[in-house]
Design an enzyme around this catalytic site. Structure first.
Site, PDB file in Angstrom:
ATOM      1  N   GLU A 148       0.778  -1.221   0.119  1.00 15.37           N
ATOM      2  CA  GLU A 148      -0.029  -0.063  -0.011  1.00 15.37           C
ATOM      3  C   GLU A 148       0.843   1.116   0.078  1.00 15.37           C
ATOM      4  OE1 GLU A 148      -2.829  -0.168   3.219  1.00 15.37           O
ATOM      5  OE2 GLU A 148      -3.464  -2.162   2.594  1.00 15.37           O
ATOM      6  N   PRO A 149       0.444   2.266  -0.238  1.00 18.18           N
ATOM      7  CA  PRO A 149       1.107   3.637  -0.478  1.00 18.18           C
ATOM      8  C   PRO A 149       1.885   3.841   1.072  1.00 18.18           C
ATOM      9  CG  PRO A 149      -1.151   4.077  -1.319  1.00 18.18           C
ATOM     10  CD  PRO A 149      -1.164   2.797  -0.863  1.00 18.18           C
ATOM     11  N   SER A 153       7.368  -1.928   3.149  1.00 18.67           N
ATOM     12  CA  SER A 153       8.076  -2.999   3.805  1.00 18.67           C
ATOM     13  C   SER A 153       7.349  -3.490   5.092  1.00 18.67           C
ATOM     14  CB  SER A 153       9.515  -2.403   4.304  1.00 18.67           C
ATOM     15  OG  SER A 153      10.309  -2.147   3.127  1.00 18.67           O
ATOM     16  N   TRP A 181       1.898  -0.290  -6.362  1.00 20.87           N
ATOM     17  CA  TRP A 181       2.863  -0.973  -6.917  1.00 20.87           C
ATOM     18  C   TRP A 181       2.340  -2.501  -7.010  1.00 20.87           C
ATOM     19  CZ3 TRP A 181       4.240   1.881  -2.366  1.00 20.87           C
ATOM     20  CH2 TRP A 181       4.536   3.273  -2.390  1.00 20.87           C
ATOM     21  N   ARG A 265      10.467 -15.974  -2.560  1.00 15.21           N
ATOM     22  CA  ARG A 265      11.431 -15.315  -2.199  1.00 15.21           C
ATOM     23  C   ARG A 265      12.983 -16.147  -2.780  1.00 15.21           C
ATOM     24  NH1 ARG A 265      10.320 -12.413   3.508  1.00 15.21           N
ATOM     25  NH2 ARG A 265       9.164 -10.838   2.577  1.00 15.21           N
ATOM     26  N   ARG A 290      36.869  -9.080 -28.126  1.00 12.66           N
ATOM     27  CA  ARG A 290      37.294  -7.815 -28.124  1.00 12.66           C
ATOM     28  C   ARG A 290      38.830  -7.428 -27.937  1.00 12.66           C
ATOM     29  NH1 ARG A 290      36.014  -2.361 -29.985  1.00 12.66           N
ATOM     30  NH2 ARG A 290      36.276  -0.847 -28.463  1.00 12.66           N
ATOM     31  N   GLN A 359      30.154  -2.407 -17.458  1.00 18.60           N
ATOM     32  CA  GLN A 359      31.526  -1.666 -17.431  1.00 18.60           C
ATOM     33  C   GLN A 359      32.405  -2.404 -18.602  1.00 18.60           C
ATOM     34  OE1 GLN A 359      31.523   0.979 -15.841  1.00 18.60           O
ATOM     35  NE2 GLN A 359      33.726   1.506 -16.072  1.00 18.60           N
ATOM     36  N   GLY A 362      31.569  -1.476 -22.342  1.00 16.64           N
ATOM     37  CA  GLY A 362      31.660  -0.296 -22.483  1.00 16.64           C
ATOM     38  C   GLY A 362      30.282   0.201 -22.979  1.00 16.64           C
ATOM     39  N   GLU A 386       9.075  -8.011  -3.052  1.00 18.34           N
ATOM     40  CA  GLU A 386       8.882  -9.171  -2.450  1.00 18.34           C
ATOM     41  C   GLU A 386       9.899  -8.957  -0.952  1.00 18.34           C
ATOM     42  OE1 GLU A 386       8.310 -13.200  -4.397  1.00 18.34           O
ATOM     43  OE2 GLU A 386       7.861 -11.970  -6.039  1.00 18.34           O
TER      44      GLU A 386
HETATM   45  N1  COS Z   1       7.034 -16.818   7.505  1.00  9.88           N
HETATM   46  C1  COS Z   1       6.293 -17.241   8.557  1.00  9.88           C
HETATM   47  N2  COS Z   1       5.645 -16.576   9.255  1.00  9.88           N
HETATM   48  C2  COS Z   1       6.299 -15.165   9.271  1.00  9.88           C
HETATM   49  C3  COS Z   1       7.365 -14.806   8.684  1.00  9.88           C
HETATM   50  C4  COS Z   1       7.711 -15.598   7.417  1.00  9.88           C
HETATM   51  N3  COS Z   1       8.779 -15.353   6.826  1.00  9.88           N
HETATM   52  N4  COS Z   1       7.589 -13.413   8.730  1.00  9.88           N
HETATM   53  C5  COS Z   1       6.655 -13.044   9.902  1.00  9.88           C
HETATM   54  N5  COS Z   1       5.782 -14.201  10.081  1.00  9.88           N
HETATM   55  C6  COS Z   1       4.933 -14.237  11.122  1.00  9.88           C
HETATM   56  C7  COS Z   1       5.606 -14.218  12.590  1.00  9.88           C
HETATM   57  O1  COS Z   1       5.845 -15.569  13.148  1.00  9.88           O
HETATM   58  C8  COS Z   1       4.475 -13.531  13.447  1.00  9.88           C
HETATM   59  O2  COS Z   1       3.568 -14.609  13.897  1.00  9.88           O
HETATM   60  P1  COS Z   1       2.551 -14.468  15.232  1.00  9.88           P
HETATM   61  O3  COS Z   1       1.786 -13.453  14.945  1.00  9.88           O
HETATM   62  O4  COS Z   1       1.956 -16.013  15.136  1.00  9.88           O
HETATM   63  O5  COS Z   1       3.613 -14.572  16.237  1.00  9.88           O
HETATM   64  C9  COS Z   1       3.858 -12.536  12.397  1.00  9.88           C
HETATM   65  O6  COS Z   1       3.957 -13.258  11.331  1.00  9.88           O
HETATM   66  C10 COS Z   1       4.433 -11.293  12.776  1.00  9.88           C
HETATM   67  O7  COS Z   1       5.674 -11.451  12.540  1.00  9.88           O
HETATM   68  P2  COS Z   1       6.587 -10.286  13.033  1.00  9.88           P
HETATM   69  O8  COS Z   1       6.328  -9.876  14.406  1.00  9.88           O
HETATM   70  O9  COS Z   1       8.079 -10.553  12.824  1.00  9.88           O
HETATM   71  O10 COS Z   1       6.038  -9.025  12.055  1.00  9.88           O
HETATM   72  P3  COS Z   1       6.951  -7.553  11.570  1.00  9.88           P
HETATM   73  O11 COS Z   1       5.566  -6.788  11.264  1.00  9.88           O
HETATM   74  O12 COS Z   1       7.648  -7.291  12.995  1.00  9.88           O
HETATM   75  O13 COS Z   1       7.857  -7.901  10.450  1.00  9.88           O
HETATM   76  C11 COS Z   1       8.157  -8.476   8.181  1.00  9.88           C
HETATM   77  C12 COS Z   1       7.337  -8.657   9.425  1.00  9.88           C
HETATM   78  C13 COS Z   1       8.910  -7.136   8.129  1.00  9.88           C
HETATM   79  C14 COS Z   1       9.125  -9.758   8.142  1.00  9.88           C
HETATM   80  C15 COS Z   1       7.343  -8.603   7.121  1.00  9.88           C
HETATM   81  O14 COS Z   1       6.366  -7.478   7.176  1.00  9.88           O
HETATM   82  C16 COS Z   1       7.736  -8.555   5.577  1.00  9.88           C
HETATM   83  O15 COS Z   1       8.322  -9.604   5.312  1.00  9.88           O
HETATM   84  N6  COS Z   1       7.642  -7.380   5.159  1.00  9.88           N
HETATM   85  C17 COS Z   1       8.113  -6.928   3.742  1.00  9.88           C
HETATM   86  C18 COS Z   1       6.992  -7.277   2.719  1.00  9.88           C
HETATM   87  C19 COS Z   1       7.109  -7.606   1.484  1.00  9.88           C
HETATM   88  O16 COS Z   1       7.722  -8.486   0.937  1.00  9.88           O
HETATM   89  N7  COS Z   1       6.300  -6.755   0.854  1.00  9.88           N
HETATM   90  C20 COS Z   1       6.362  -6.815  -0.662  1.00  9.88           C
HETATM   91  C21 COS Z   1       5.144  -7.228  -0.968  1.00  9.88           C
HETATM   92  S1  COS Z   1       5.188  -8.264  -2.489  1.00  9.88           S
HETATM   93  S2  COS Z   1       5.756  -7.311  -3.925  1.00  9.88           S
END
Ligand code: COS
Length: 414
Positions: A148-149, A153, A181, A265, A290, A359, A362, A386
């Site tokens: 979302e906007p 992350s 996005w 991933r 070359r 690079q 060239g 992702e």
């Molecule tokens: N696999 C399985 N479970 C996961 C996980 C993973 N890779 N990452 C987090 N979780 C679970 C945790 O175990 C936790 O579960 P419980 O609620 O049961 O305890 C829950 O999800 C929340 O996890 P956490 O507290 O670590 O969340 P955060 O918000 O601190 O962080 C991140 C989560 C940053 C890892 C996550 O938001 C992320 O991957 N962000 C990137 C998003 C992304 O890839 N965006 C692109 C979209 S697609 S183009």
């Protein structure tokens, strides 16, 4: 985890895919319009069974595979949960091999997987029967709508709201908010949408919905991005969804998203490795042919050492990707860390390799239409989508500290 190597059948299949990518898919991609879904390209991927295979895994290796002897979704879908045997590895082999010859085909395939995998994994029998045969036939275009906007992350902060629909009570919601996005938007036929069904409980208040593109109140627009595939914005203005549209369970949508990313991933890493290998091979050919300062470029030690470095890093990235995929398929408990490491290392490596290749070539490499000019544009986005490299590092570090603390160990300095 055993030392990784491909068997002769896998090696031959990868060679076949590289040929298909160069000989058949690249010309189809060239006829597509940048920023638009290329349906003939999808149809070609479907015709060769690649979209189906992405979901079913290698023939004969997926014991819990989809029903219909060898037919997968194309024979009408079903309700069995797929076996994981070979799944991530299969996806990585396809993505690396296709990327080597045609990045557009690679991405078209991957986006069908990313958008539809939540449905395959956690969807209802009715959702799967309705959509998966269409996805694998290349007739329905899928998209994964998480970002979302204000929440890229920090995915758990997403704000698209699903509020109870007063007309249907507990069985329905109205979606209001935006996604941004989103690959394949606004042209996809359905979206796997992650929305907030409960406030104040972060990632546990998120539900996944399957939203067909023709639902009332859903509109979209294209964004002009550094990407040959479509990327867009979606606006939900009271879009109705019901219990039949929930993918998985209410409140468990974040898990659906994370499970999907754990699978995809490493395969983003495989895409990166395919691009790095293509850049490396182009560099080997160029530096051998070359001449400058009285001999071929390869005889200059500074050049030869750079090529060696490119090759070494590419090989290391490939091994990390394949071992993460194998770990995924084996049900390794450390999949999130391994997937994150693979994506991080491979995408950063590919950026380095493609940049170095430019690079060493060239100015010719910067000419519009040159393979490296194309790869230079393609290689940048995977370090962001992702989960950006910084997020992957956070995932890795968090997993390491959690493991350490579970083992009751202390660092050497304490
Ligand atoms: N696999 C399985 N479970 C996961 C996980 C993973 N890779 N990452 C987090 N979780 C679970 C945790 O175990 C936790 O579960 P419980 O609620 O049961 O305890 C829950 O999800 C929340 O996890 P956490 O507290 O670590 O969340 P955060 O918000 O601190 O962080 C991140 C989560 C940053 C890892 C996550 O938001 C992320 O991957 N962000 C990137 C998003 C992304 O890839 N965006 C692109 C979209 S697609 S183009």
């Amino acid at each position: 985890m055993p030392v990784f190597s491909l068997d002769p059948v896998q090696t031959a299949w990868c060679a076949e895919l590289r040929e298909l990518a160069v000989g058949t898919l690249r010309p189809l991609a060239a006829r597509g319009e940048p920023g638009r879904v290329n349906r003939p390209l999808l149809a070609a991927l479907a015709e060769r069974g690649l979209l189906n295979r992405m979901f079913t895994g290698p023939p004969g290796v997926s014991p819990g595979g989809f029903p219909g002897a060898g037919g997968g979704f194309a024979n009408g879908g079903g309700s069995a949960v797929p076996g994981e045997a070979g799944r991530a590895l299969e996806l990585c082999l396809m993505r690396e091999s296709l990327a080597y010859g045609c990045t557009e085909a690679e991405t078209a395939l991957a986006l069908q997987g990313l958008g539809a995998w939540p449905v395959a994994r956690a969807g209802t029998p009715a959702q799967r029967a309705r959509w998966l045969p269409e996805v694998t036939a290349g007739r329905a275009v899928a998209a994964f709508a998480l970002s979302e906007p204000g929440a890229g992350s920090d995915a758990a902060a997403l704000a698209l709201r699903a509020v109870p629909d007063p007309r249907t009570g507990r069985d329905g919601w109205l979606l209001t908010g935006e996604k941004q996005w989103i690959s394949n938007a606004p042209e996809a036929d359905f979206y796997t949408v992650f929305a907030r069904t409960a406030e104040g409980i972060g990632s546990r208040g998120i539900t996944a919905f399957l939203v067909p593109a023709d639902r009332p109140g859903l509109s979209g627009s294209a964004l002009e991005m550094l990407s040959p595939h479509p990327v867009g914005r979606l606006v939900f203005d009271g879009t109705p969804v019901t219990a039949a549209d929930v993918v998985g369970e209410p409140g468990r949508g974040f898990r659906v998203a994370m499970d999907t990313l754990n699978l995809f991933r490493p395969s983003v890493g495989a895409f990166a490795v395919g691009m790095a290998q293509a850049a490396l091979d182009a560099t080997l050919a160029h530096t051998a042919a070359r001449t400058a300062f009285g001999g071929p470029l390869k005889d200059l030690q500074s050049v030869a050492h750079q090529v060696a470095e490119m090759a070494t890093r590419t090989e290391a990235a490939r091994l990390l990707v394949l071992s993460a995929a194998a770990a995924h398929d084996a049900g390794d408990p450390e999949v999130p860390r391994r997937s994150a490491m693979a994506k991080l290392f491979a995408t950063e490596t590919a950026q380095y390799v493609v940049d170095t290749a430019v690079q060493l070539h060239g100015a010719r490499a910067l000419q519009r239409g040159h393979l490296l000019e194309h790869l230079y544009r393609e290689v940048r986005a995977p370090r962001i989508y992702e989960g950006a490299s910084e997020i992957q590092r956070s995932v890795v570090a968090k997993a390491l500290y959690a493991r350490d603390s579970a083992a009751g160990r202390r660092g050497s300095g304490t």
